[in-house]
Design an enzyme around this catalytic site. Structure first.
Site, PDB file in Angstrom:
ATOM      1  N   TYR A   1      51.755  13.172  84.933  1.00  0.00           N
ATOM      2  CA  TYR A   1      50.646  13.473  83.900  1.00  0.00           C
ATOM      3  C   TYR A   1      49.477  12.963  84.415  1.00  0.00           C
ATOM      4  O   TYR A   1      48.225  13.416  83.874  1.00  0.00           O
ATOM      5  CB  TYR A   1      51.285  12.860  82.453  1.00  0.00           C
ATOM      6  CG  TYR A   1      52.438  13.717  82.020  1.00  0.00           C
ATOM      7  CD1 TYR A   1      51.917  14.980  81.408  1.00  0.00           C
ATOM      8  CD2 TYR A   1      53.764  13.344  82.137  1.00  0.00           C
ATOM      9  CE1 TYR A   1      52.809  15.589  80.905  1.00  0.00           C
ATOM     10  CE2 TYR A   1      54.710  14.235  81.797  1.00  0.00           C
ATOM     11  CZ  TYR A   1      54.336  15.280  80.956  1.00  0.00           C
ATOM     12  OH  TYR A   1      55.367  16.253  80.596  1.00  0.00           O
TER      13      TYR A   1
ATOM     14  N   HIS B   1      52.749  20.228  71.169  1.00  0.00           N
ATOM     15  CA  HIS B   1      53.529  19.609  72.149  1.00  0.00           C
ATOM     16  C   HIS B   1      52.897  18.257  72.538  1.00  0.00           C
ATOM     17  O   HIS B   1      52.945  17.782  73.696  1.00  0.00           O
ATOM     18  CB  HIS B   1      53.779  20.427  73.217  1.00  0.00           C
ATOM     19  CG  HIS B   1      54.866  21.522  72.881  1.00  0.00           C
ATOM     20  ND1 HIS B   1      54.913  22.951  73.692  1.00  0.00           N
ATOM     21  CD2 HIS B   1      55.578  21.619  72.139  1.00  0.00           C
ATOM     22  CE1 HIS B   1      55.596  23.700  73.368  1.00  0.00           C
ATOM     23  NE2 HIS B   1      56.026  22.931  72.107  1.00  0.00           N
TER      24      HIS B   1
ATOM     25  N   GLN C   1      50.385  25.273  72.086  1.00  0.00           N
ATOM     26  CA  GLN C   1      51.357  24.637  72.683  1.00  0.00           C
ATOM     27  C   GLN C   1      50.759  23.825  73.776  1.00  0.00           C
ATOM     28  O   GLN C   1      51.400  23.336  74.579  1.00  0.00           O
ATOM     29  CB  GLN C   1      52.327  25.673  73.229  1.00  0.00           C
ATOM     30  CG  GLN C   1      53.157  26.600  71.951  1.00  0.00           C
ATOM     31  CD  GLN C   1      53.770  27.809  72.976  1.00  0.00           C
ATOM     32  OE1 GLN C   1      54.993  27.443  73.493  1.00  0.00           O
ATOM     33  NE2 GLN C   1      53.277  28.832  72.992  1.00  0.00           N
ATOM     34  N   ASN C   2      49.455  24.062  73.895  1.00  0.00           N
ATOM     35  CA  ASN C   2      48.821  23.279  75.238  1.00  0.00           C
ATOM     36  C   ASN C   2      48.460  21.879  74.714  1.00  0.00           C
ATOM     37  O   ASN C   2      48.155  21.494  73.621  1.00  0.00           O
ATOM     38  CB  ASN C   2      47.590  24.186  75.343  1.00  0.00           C
ATOM     39  CG  ASN C   2      47.906  25.420  75.953  1.00  0.00           C
ATOM     40  OD1 ASN C   2      48.797  25.678  76.172  1.00  0.00           O
ATOM     41  ND2 ASN C   2      46.777  26.285  76.059  1.00  0.00           N
TER      42      ASN C   2
ATOM     43  N   THR D   1      51.215  33.352  75.949  1.00  0.00           N
ATOM     44  CA  THR D   1      52.584  32.264  76.009  1.00  0.00           C
ATOM     45  C   THR D   1      53.647  32.993  76.297  1.00  0.00           C
ATOM     46  O   THR D   1      53.628  34.384  75.920  1.00  0.00           O
ATOM     47  CB  THR D   1      52.693  31.709  74.629  1.00  0.00           C
ATOM     48  OG1 THR D   1      54.054  31.100  74.828  1.00  0.00           O
ATOM     49  CG2 THR D   1      52.582  32.412  73.700  1.00  0.00           C
ATOM     50  N   SER D   2      54.612  32.852  77.217  1.00  0.00           N
ATOM     51  CA  SER D   2      55.658  33.486  77.444  1.00  0.00           C
ATOM     52  C   SER D   2      56.752  33.496  76.515  1.00  0.00           C
ATOM     53  O   SER D   2      57.855  34.347  76.399  1.00  0.00           O
ATOM     54  CB  SER D   2      56.546  32.783  78.926  1.00  0.00           C
ATOM     55  OG  SER D   2      56.658  31.643  78.356  1.00  0.00           O
TER      56      SER D   2
HETATM   57  N1  APR Z   1      45.137  35.091  80.052  1.00  0.00           N
HETATM   58  C1  APR Z   1      46.369  35.226  79.105  1.00  0.00           C
HETATM   59  N2  APR Z   1      47.607  35.201  79.256  1.00  0.00           N
HETATM   60  C2  APR Z   1      47.714  34.709  80.591  1.00  0.00           C
HETATM   61  C3  APR Z   1      46.792  34.350  81.644  1.00  0.00           C
HETATM   62  C4  APR Z   1      45.225  34.793  81.310  1.00  0.00           C
HETATM   63  N3  APR Z   1      44.515  34.792  82.161  1.00  0.00           N
HETATM   64  N4  APR Z   1      47.587  34.152  82.828  1.00  0.00           N
HETATM   65  C5  APR Z   1      48.670  34.151  82.517  1.00  0.00           C
HETATM   66  N5  APR Z   1      49.081  34.324  81.320  1.00  0.00           N
HETATM   67  C6  APR Z   1      50.273  34.340  80.658  1.00  0.00           C
HETATM   68  C7  APR Z   1      51.561  34.573  81.256  1.00  0.00           C
HETATM   69  O1  APR Z   1      51.518  36.105  81.432  1.00  0.00           O
HETATM   70  C8  APR Z   1      52.729  34.140  80.322  1.00  0.00           C
HETATM   71  O2  APR Z   1      53.105  35.037  79.336  1.00  0.00           O
HETATM   72  O3  APR Z   1      50.531  32.918  80.125  1.00  0.00           O
HETATM   73  C9  APR Z   1      51.837  33.040  79.599  1.00  0.00           C
HETATM   74  C10 APR Z   1      52.206  31.755  80.095  1.00  0.00           C
HETATM   75  O4  APR Z   1      53.648  31.392  80.039  1.00  0.00           O
HETATM   76  P1  APR Z   1      54.355  29.909  80.076  1.00  0.00           P
HETATM   77  O5  APR Z   1      53.812  29.329  81.637  1.00  0.00           O
HETATM   78  O6  APR Z   1      55.579  30.075  79.983  1.00  0.00           O
HETATM   79  O7  APR Z   1      53.272  28.890  79.197  1.00  0.00           O
HETATM   80  P2  APR Z   1      53.683  28.718  77.676  1.00  0.00           P
HETATM   81  O8  APR Z   1      54.217  29.751  77.119  1.00  0.00           O
HETATM   82  O9  APR Z   1      52.485  27.987  77.323  1.00  0.00           O
HETATM   83  O10 APR Z   1      54.851  27.527  77.756  1.00  0.00           O
HETATM   84  C11 APR Z   1      55.295  26.985  76.619  1.00  0.00           C
HETATM   85  O11 APR Z   1      56.537  25.342  77.638  1.00  0.00           O
HETATM   86  O12 APR Z   1      56.772  24.108  79.519  1.00  0.00           O
HETATM   87  C12 APR Z   1      56.464  24.066  78.396  1.00  0.00           C
HETATM   88  O13 APR Z   1      55.644  22.511  76.984  1.00  0.00           O
HETATM   89  C13 APR Z   1      55.012  23.383  77.766  1.00  0.00           C
HETATM   90  O14 APR Z   1      53.898  24.117  76.078  1.00  0.00           O
HETATM   91  C14 APR Z   1      54.571  24.614  77.431  1.00  0.00           C
HETATM   92  C15 APR Z   1      55.442  25.423  76.957  1.00  0.00           C
END
Ligand code: APR
Length: 228
Positions: free
Chosen positions: A55, A106, A88-89, A173-174
Site C-alpha cells: 500500500y 472500499h 470502488q477506488n 469496473t469488471s
Molecule cells: N477506461 C474505462 N474502463 C477501463 C479502462 C479505461 N481506460 N481501462 C480498463 N478499463 C476497464 C476494464 O475493461 C475492466 O472492466 O476497467 C475494468 C477494471 O476492472 P477491475 O480491474 O476488476 O477493477 P474493479 O472492477 O474496480 O475491481 C473491483 O476489486 O480488487 C478489488 O477492491 C478492488 O475495488 C477493487 C475491486
C-alpha cells in the site's frame, strides 16, 4: 426545478488513464500480486511488512498522478445535475477533480486506521505507513482499505443511493466483486443505465443498458454530448 440525479458507480478503469493500474486487466495488479498475500486480514496477520509496503508503493504513486478527463467531466456535470459518485477506488482522483459527493466503498488510500478500533481513522501524513506507527490506543495503524473477507459497511447507504437515481452510469469496473457489483440491482426499473468501458464486463447481469464501448475519458464525453 430540482436537478436530475445521476448516480455514477466507478471502478479502477476510471483511473486507468491517470496511470493507475486496474486489477484484473492483463498487466493488472492481481497478475503481479496474490490477493491472499496483500489484501486480506490474514495477510496482515502473517506479513504486515509486505502489506504495508504494497500500500505504501501505491500511496506514493497516488501523489504522482493527476485526475483525467473522465474525473473532470464528472465534476463538471454537477453544474447541471445532482451527481453522486459511488466508487470502488481507493484513490482520491474524483475529489481532486472537484466532485463533491463521493462515497468510497472500499476505503481510502490516503487514510489509515487503528487495527483494534475501526472508528479511529486518520489521514496519513505523506505516503509512508511504518511499522510502529500507532493509533491513540497504542495499536499498529493499518491501511484504511476494505480487504477481501471484510464487511463493506457503505453498502446499505450505496444501495439506498442507487435507488434514488434518475440516471445510472457505470464506468470502468469488471463487476466481478460483490457486494459492489450488486448495487445496480437497486436501480429503479425504467431508469436509464449507461455503461462505459472499452471491454464489455464478462460478469455483467444488468437486464437493459446502453453500452458506450470507450475508454473512460472519451466515453464520458460521449455520454454528456450524445445521451444526457
Ligand atoms: N477506461 C474505462 N474502463 C477501463 C479502462 C479505461 N481506460 N481501462 C480498463 N478499463 C476497464 C476494464 O475493461 C475492466 O472492466 O476497467 C475494468 C477494471 O476492472 P477491475 O480491474 O476488476 O477493477 P474493479 O472492477 O474496480 O475491481 C473491483 O476489486 O480488487 C478489488 O477492491 C478492488 O475495488 C477493487 C475491486
Amino acid at each position: 426545478m430540482s436537478k436530475k440525479r445521476i448516480v455514477v458507480l466507478t471502478g479502477a478503469g476510471v483511473s486507468a488513464e491517470s496511470g493507475i493500474k486496474t486489477f484484473r486487466d492483463s498487466g493488472g495488479l492481481w497478475e503481479e500480486y496474490d490477493i491472499m498475500d496483500v489484501a486480506t486480514p490474514e495477510a496482515w496477520e502473517r506479513n504486515r511488512d509486505l502489506v504495508m509496503e504494497f500500500y505504501n508503493q501505491r500511496r506514493k504513486q497516488l501523489y504522482e498522478v493527476e485526475p483525467n478527463a473522465a474525473h473532470y467531466a464528472l465534476a463538471e456535470l454537477e453544474k447541471d445535475y445532482d451527481v453522486r459518485i459511488i466508487t470502488q477506488n481507493v484513490d482520491d482522483l474524483h475529489e481532486r477533480a472537484g466532485s463533491t459527493h463521493v462515497m468510497h466503498l472500499h476505503g481510502e488510500m490516503k487514510k489509515v486506521r487503528s487495527s483494534v478500533d475501526e472508528n479511529l481513522v486518520y489521514t496519513l501524513d505523506g505516503w509512508e505507513l511504518k511499522p510502529g506507527d500507532q493509533c491513540e490506543k497504542g495499536s499498529q495503524l493499518r491501511p484504511h482499505i476494505v480487504w477481501f473477507g471484510e464487511p463493506v459497511h457503505m453498502i446499505p447507504a450505496a444501495a439506498e443511493l442507487s435507488a434514488t437515481a434518475d440516471i445510472y452510469v457505470i464506468i470502468g469496473t469488471s463487476l466481478n466483486v460483490y457486494p459492489a457489483a450488486g448495487l445496480v440491482d437497486y436501480v429503479r426499473p425504467g431508469t436509464p443505465v449507461y455503461l462505459i468501458d472499452p471491454a464489455k464486463p464478462g460478469a455483467i447481469h444488468i437486464p437493459k443498458f446502453t453500452f458506450i464501448q470507450e475508454k473512460a475519458s472519451t466515453g464520458t464525453k460521449k455520454l454528456v454530448e450524445e445521451y444526457l
